[in-house]
Write a protein that holds these residues in place. Structure first.
Motif, mmCIF file in Angstrom:
data_model
loop_
_atom_site.group_PDB
_atom_site.id
_atom_site.type_symbol
_atom_site.label_atom_id
_atom_site.label_comp_id
_atom_site.label_asym_id
_atom_site.label_seq_id
_atom_site.Cartn_x
_atom_site.Cartn_y
_atom_site.Cartn_z
ATOM 1 N N LEU A 1 31.218 46.337 54.350
ATOM 2 C CA LEU A 1 32.539 46.768 53.937
ATOM 3 C C LEU A 1 33.569 46.337 54.968
ATOM 4 C CD1 LEU A 1 31.674 50.346 52.666
ATOM 5 C CD2 LEU A 1 32.532 48.462 51.271
ATOM 6 N N PRO A 2 34.719 45.855 54.534
ATOM 7 C CA PRO A 2 35.707 45.337 55.485
ATOM 8 C C PRO A 2 36.369 46.451 56.285
ATOM 9 C CG PRO A 2 36.597 45.327 53.263
ATOM 10 C CD PRO A 2 35.154 45.706 53.133
ATOM 11 N N ARG A 3 36.729 46.115 57.528
ATOM 12 C CA ARG A 3 37.412 47.069 58.393
ATOM 13 C C ARG A 3 38.872 46.712 58.600
ATOM 14 N NH1 ARG A 3 33.044 46.306 63.043
ATOM 15 N NH2 ARG A 3 33.369 44.206 62.210
ATOM 16 N N HIS B 1 37.473 43.376 41.479
ATOM 17 C CA HIS B 1 37.014 42.383 42.440
ATOM 18 C C HIS B 1 37.593 42.607 43.829
ATOM 19 C CE1 HIS B 1 36.267 40.088 38.650
ATOM 20 N NE2 HIS B 1 35.205 39.717 39.318
ATOM 21 N N PHE B 2 38.683 43.346 43.929
ATOM 22 C CA PHE B 2 39.258 43.614 45.246
ATOM 23 C C PHE B 2 38.409 44.662 45.960
ATOM 24 C CE2 PHE B 2 42.874 41.995 42.791
ATOM 25 C CZ PHE B 2 43.264 40.965 43.628
ATOM 26 N N CYS B 3 38.197 44.483 47.269
ATOM 27 C CA CYS B 3 37.166 45.256 47.958
ATOM 28 C C CYS B 3 37.692 46.470 48.711
ATOM 29 C CB CYS B 3 36.373 44.354 48.899
ATOM 30 S SG CYS B 3 37.357 43.537 50.148
ATOM 31 N N THR B 4 39.006 46.750 48.634
ATOM 32 C CA THR B 4 39.516 47.977 49.237
ATOM 33 C C THR B 4 40.460 48.662 48.269
ATOM 34 O OG1 THR B 4 41.477 46.942 50.263
ATOM 35 C CG2 THR B 4 39.418 46.923 51.537
ATOM 36 N N GLN B 5 40.626 49.965 48.436
ATOM 37 C CA GLN B 5 41.528 50.725 47.576
ATOM 38 C C GLN B 5 42.965 50.231 47.726
ATOM 39 O OE1 GLN B 5 41.187 54.952 48.028
ATOM 40 N NE2 GLN B 5 42.963 55.407 46.754
ATOM 41 N N GLU B 6 43.341 49.860 48.959
ATOM 42 C CA GLU B 6 44.711 49.407 49.196
ATOM 43 C C GLU B 6 44.998 48.112 48.442
ATOM 44 O OE1 GLU B 6 43.393 52.169 52.168
ATOM 45 O OE2 GLU B 6 42.534 50.230 51.544
ATOM 46 N N ARG B 7 44.053 47.208 48.407
ATOM 47 C CA ARG B 7 44.259 45.931 47.719
ATOM 48 C C ARG B 7 44.246 46.123 46.200
ATOM 49 N NH1 ARG B 7 43.728 41.435 50.920
ATOM 50 N NH2 ARG B 7 42.680 40.109 49.393
ATOM 51 N N ARG B 8 43.465 47.044 45.717
ATOM 52 C CA ARG B 8 43.475 47.331 44.281
ATOM 53 C C ARG B 8 44.823 47.922 43.860
ATOM 54 N NH1 ARG B 8 37.721 50.185 45.295
ATOM 55 N NH2 ARG B 8 36.498 48.276 45.544
ATOM 56 N N LEU B 9 45.333 48.844 44.666
ATOM 57 C CA LEU B 9 46.627 49.439 44.369
ATOM 58 C C LEU B 9 47.727 48.380 44.428
ATOM 59 C CD1 LEU B 9 48.342 51.925 43.779
ATOM 60 C CD2 LEU B 9 48.436 52.372 46.246
ATOM 61 N N LYS B 10 47.638 47.485 45.397
ATOM 62 C CA LYS B 10 48.623 46.416 45.508
ATOM 63 C C LYS B 10 48.607 45.519 44.268
ATOM 64 C CE LYS B 10 50.081 42.659 48.589
ATOM 65 N NZ LYS B 10 49.774 41.915 49.847
ATOM 66 N N ALA B 11 47.416 45.275 43.709
ATOM 67 C CA ALA B 11 47.312 44.454 42.499
ATOM 68 C C ALA B 11 47.982 45.137 41.312
ATOM 69 C CB ALA B 11 45.843 44.162 42.194
ATOM 70 N N VAL B 12 47.817 46.460 41.216
ATOM 71 C CA VAL B 12 48.463 47.209 40.128
ATOM 72 C C VAL B 12 49.982 47.168 40.289
ATOM 73 C CG1 VAL B 12 48.723 49.470 39.071
ATOM 74 C CG2 VAL B 12 46.463 48.708 39.800
ATOM 75 N N LYS B 13 50.469 47.349 41.529
ATOM 76 C CA LYS B 13 51.913 47.312 41.769
ATOM 77 C C LYS B 13 52.483 45.930 41.460
ATOM 78 C CE LYS B 13 52.146 50.965 45.281
ATOM 79 N NZ LYS B 13 52.454 51.280 46.703
ATOM 80 N N GLU B 14 51.740 44.884 41.781
ATOM 81 C CA GLU B 14 52.200 43.528 41.488
ATOM 82 C C GLU B 14 52.313 43.314 39.984
ATOM 83 O OE1 GLU B 14 53.258 39.444 42.507
ATOM 84 O OE2 GLU B 14 53.509 41.477 43.296
ATOM 85 N N LEU B 15 51.378 43.875 39.228
ATOM 86 C CA LEU B 15 51.428 43.776 37.774
ATOM 87 C C LEU B 15 52.664 44.489 37.234
ATOM 88 C CD1 LEU B 15 49.314 42.435 35.854
ATOM 89 C CD2 LEU B 15 48.515 44.719 35.312
#
Length: 598
Positions: free
Chosen positions: A360-362, A475-489
C-alpha cells in the motif's frame, strides 16, 4: 475521354444521371475523408497519380488484383498500399492513362469474383499531385529478437513433419497428443499446462525429446542462436484464420531463450512494447525466431486471427500487399528453469512479484507509481484482448445515456474500447482513457477519443451536459485519489448536469443472495483453490501483469503487501490486486488460440 466527375466549380455542365450523382457525392465524401483523417490533399486537375477509396488492405483487396485491373488502361508506374488503410495509390507513367482509368473505375461496382476476390466493392477515385511517402520508421526488431530465414532446408522440414506423424488427412489423436478444438498440439519433454502457462517440473514426459529433433537443436547451439539446450518442445498446428493472443511467456517457467521454428505457411507475429510501440515481424516458412532479453521478458507477442496478412512487397518496402495464410506448424523450444527469475523487468516477472509483492502506498508519489505499474502498464499489455471481452453495454448505463437531450455533450471518462460512445446517436459523445492502446482501438472505430488521466481531464469547467465513469475509479489506490477523481468528474458538468459512476462492489451479496460474480463458478472452499473460470467479470479490469504464472490463491505478502484476488470468490480486503488472465479470455475470442506457444 469522359470528363472527370470531381468538378465542383460548375465547369462540367453535362446533366448527370442519378447513379452518376450518387457516385459524385461518394467521391467528394472520400476526398473529404482523406483530407480530414489522413491529411491527403486531392487535386482538381488531371494528374498521373490516383488515390482509390475502398481499394485498400483493410477492404481485403490485394495489390495484385489492383495491378491486373488498372494495367489495362496504361503503363503502370507503381501501386502503393498501406497497412490498415481503406485506400490505395495508383500511379501511371502519364496523365492520359490515369484519366482513362478514372473514367472506367470511378463509382463503378466490381461485382464479379473474376475482378475482385471480394465482389460488390465500389471504387471512388481522386487525383493527387504525388503519392505520400509510406516508408515505415522505427520498425527495427525488438532488442533481443533474432529472425533467421531459411534456417533449415526443405528436406529437413519434411523429416520433422514425418517424425511428427501428422498429415492433412489424419484426424485421430494419440495419447501423447493433446487434442484441442480446431487445433492439434503435441508436447515433448514436459507437458505445457495451458491452465497456468507453466509446466510441472516434477513430471517429465517419458522418452524425452525425439531423436529426429536433435539435428535442429544441434544446429541452433553450434551457430550460437541459443545458450541453453532445450528440454521441452510444444508443437502447434494452426489453420488459416487462427491466432495467438498477445502475451509474455511466464518468466519463472523457462530460461531466457524461447525459440520458434515455423514450417508450412508464413504468418505475421506482432510484438508490442508497454509504451505502445508495435513491430510486425513476418515469419517465413522454415524460419527460426529466437526471443531473449527484452523481447522475451518485456514485449508481448501474438498473432492476429485472420486469413490474410499485410506483408511488404518483395523489393519494395514502401508498398504492402496481402498474403493468404496456409496451414502453419510451429515448434516452440524451451529450457525448463529451476531457479527463480531475476531479470531486469520486475513488472512482468512473476518470480519477483511473488518475492517483493506490492505494498500500500505511503505517499502520493508511491500511489502514482503503484498505479503505473499495476494498472496503466497492464492495460497497455492487454488492450487488444481486454477490448475483445468488452462488447455488451450495461442496460442501466445505456438508459442513462438515452435520457440526455438531443445535441447534449456527453463525456465518458475511462471509456475503454468505447462501447458506450455510440449508445445514443442523438448526443455528441466524447471519450478519454489512460491507455494509448485502448484509445487506438477507439480511433480505429472512428470514435472521438483522447488520452488523459482521469485525475486531470483537459476539458474546461462546466462544459458537458452529462458524464459517465464506468468501472474506473476503483483503480485508484488511495481514498484521496478516488475522491479527487469524483471531484474532477463533477468539475466538467454544467449546472444541473448529471454524472453516472459505477465501481466494483466489495460486498458480493445482497439480502443473503449471492451476485452472479459468485454464482458463475463453483464455490471455493479455501483460498488455495486455483481459478479455472473463463475470464474475470465484465465489471473488473486487470490489476496485475498478464499471465504472471503465479497461483491465483490470495497471497498476503510480508508487511503491508497487497493480496491477490481469487476470481469468482468474495473479496477478503478492500484493496487487492486482481489478475488478468489472457489465456482464459482467449477461449472466447479466438477459440483455442492459446497464448503460450508462438
Amino acid at each position: 475521354m469522359a470528363a472527370p466527375m470531381n468538378q465542383e466549380s460548375g465547369d462540367v455542365k453535362t446533366k448527370l444521371s442519378k447513379s452518376e450523382r450518387k457516385a459524385q457525392k461518394k467521391q467528394i465524401k472520400a476526398r473529404q475523408t482523406l483530407l480530414r483523417h489522413e491529411g491527403i490533399n486531392t487535386s482538381r486537375e488531371v494528374t498521373k497519380h490516383l488515390v482509390v477509396a475502398n481499394a485498400g488492405m483493410s477492404n481485403g483487396v490485394h495489390r495484385e488484383e489492383l495491378w491486373r485491373l488498372f494495367e489495362t488502361h496504361g503503363d503502370l508506374l507503381d501501386i502503393v498500399m498501406v497497412t490498415g488503410k481503406p485506400y490505395a495509390f495508383v500511379s501511371y507513367n502519364d496523365d492520359q492513362s490515369a484519366a482513362a482509368a478514372f473514367a472506367v473505375f470511378n463509382g463503378r461496382m466490381l461485382k464479379s469474383p473474376q475482378e475482385l476476390q471480394q465482389p460488390n466493392v465500389t471504387f471512388y477515385l481522386n487525383y493527387i499531385d504525388e503519392v505520400p511517402s509510406q516508408r515505415a520508421a522505427g520498425l527495427d526488431l525488438p532488442p533481443g529478437l533474432r529472425l533467421v530465414e531459411d534456417f533449415i532446408s526443405p528436406a529437413c522440414a519434411a523429416r520433422l513433419m514425418e517424425g511428427l506423424g501428422w498429415s492433412n488427412e489424419q484426424q485421430q489423436h494419440t495419447d501423447a497428443e493433446q487434442a484441442l478444438r480446431h487445433r492439434r498440439v503435441k508436447h515433448y519433454g514436459y507437458e505445457f499446462r495451458y491452465d497456468n502457462n507453466n509446466v510441472d517440473k516434477d513430471k517429465p514426459l517419458p522418452g524425452g525429446l525425439p531423436d529426429w529433433c536433435s539435428p535442429v537443436i544441434d544446429k541452433m547451439m553450434s551457430e550460437g542462436h541459443i545458450k541453453h539446450r532445450p528440454d521441452q518442445i510444444t508443437v502447434n498446428q494452426y489453420q488459416p484464420g487462427q491466432g495467438i493472443p498477445p502475451h509474455v511467456d511466464t518468466h519463472s517457467a523457462f530460461e531466457d531463450e524461447i525459440s520458434s521454428l515455423s514450417l508450412g505457411g508464413q504468418t505475421v507475429m506482432d510484438f508490442k512494447h508497454p509504451s505502445g510501440k508495435r513491430v510486425p515481424v513476418v515469419l517465413p516458412a522454415r524460419s527460426l525466431l529466437v526471443m531473449s532479453g527484452e523481447a522475451r521478458y518485456l514485449w508481448t507477442h501474438g498473432i492476429i486471427p485472420r486469413k490474410m496478412d499485410p506483408v511488404p512487397v518483395q523489393g519494395q518496402e514502401e508498398s504492402m500487399t496481402l498474403a493468404r495464410r496456409e496451414v502453419r506448424t510451429s515448434f516452440t523450444l524451451r529450457k525448463i528453469r529451476h531457479t527463480p527469475c531475476d531479470c531486469k523487468y520486475p513488472s512482468q516477472c512473476d518470480s519477483q512479484l511473488q518475492k517483493t509483492g506490492a505494498s500500500l502506498p505511503r505517499s502520493e508519489g508511491e500511489a502514482a507509481q503503484l498505479e503505473q505499474q499495476h494498472v496503466h502498464q497492464v492495460y497497455e499489455d492487454i488492450a487488444s484482448h481486454f477490448s475483445s471481452t468488452r462488447h455488451s453495454p450495461w442496460p442501466r448505463v445505456v438508459d442513462f445515456l438515452k435520457t440526455q437531450p438531443i445535441g447534449a455533450l456527453v463525456v465518458d471518462v475511462g471509456c475503454g474500447n468505447g462501447k458506450y460512445l455510440g449508445a445514443n446517436k442523438d448526443v455528441y459523445s466524447l471519450g478519454n482513457d489512460r491507455s494509448c492502446g485502448l484509445a487506438e482501438i477507439c480511433r480505429d472505430r472512428q470514435l472521438e477519443v483522447f488520452v488523459c488521466d482521469a485525475l486531470s481531464v483537459p476539458i474546461r469547467t462546466g462544459a458537458v451536459d452529462a458524464a459517465i465513469s464506468i468501472a474506473v475509479i476503483h483503480h485508484f489506490c488511495t481514498q484521496e485519489r478516488r475522491l479527487k477523481a469524483v471531484k474532477e468528474l463533477a468539475r466538467l458538468l454544467k449546472p444541473g448536469g448529471k454524472a453516472l459512476i459505477y465501481v466494483w462492489a466489495f460486498e458480493q451479496e445482497y439480502k443473503n443472495v449471492k451476485s452472479n460474480y459468485l454464482k458463475d463458478s463453483k464455490e471455493h472452499q479455501n483460498d488455495d483453490v486455483r481459478d479455472k473460470s473463463s475470464t474475470i467479470s465484465d465489471d473488473i479490469r486487470g490489476a496485475t501483469s498478464p499471465d504472471s504464472g503465479q497461483s491465483d490463491s490470495v497471497q498476503e505478502q510480508q508487511g503491508a503487501g497487497l493480496p491477490v484476488h481469487v476470481n469468482r470468490t468474495s473479496f477478503k480486503t478492500q484493496d487487492m490486486l486482481v489478475p488478468w488472465h489472457l489465456r482464459d479470455g482467449a477461449k472466447k475470442q479466438q477459440k483455442d488460440c492459446r497464448p503460450a506457444s508462438p
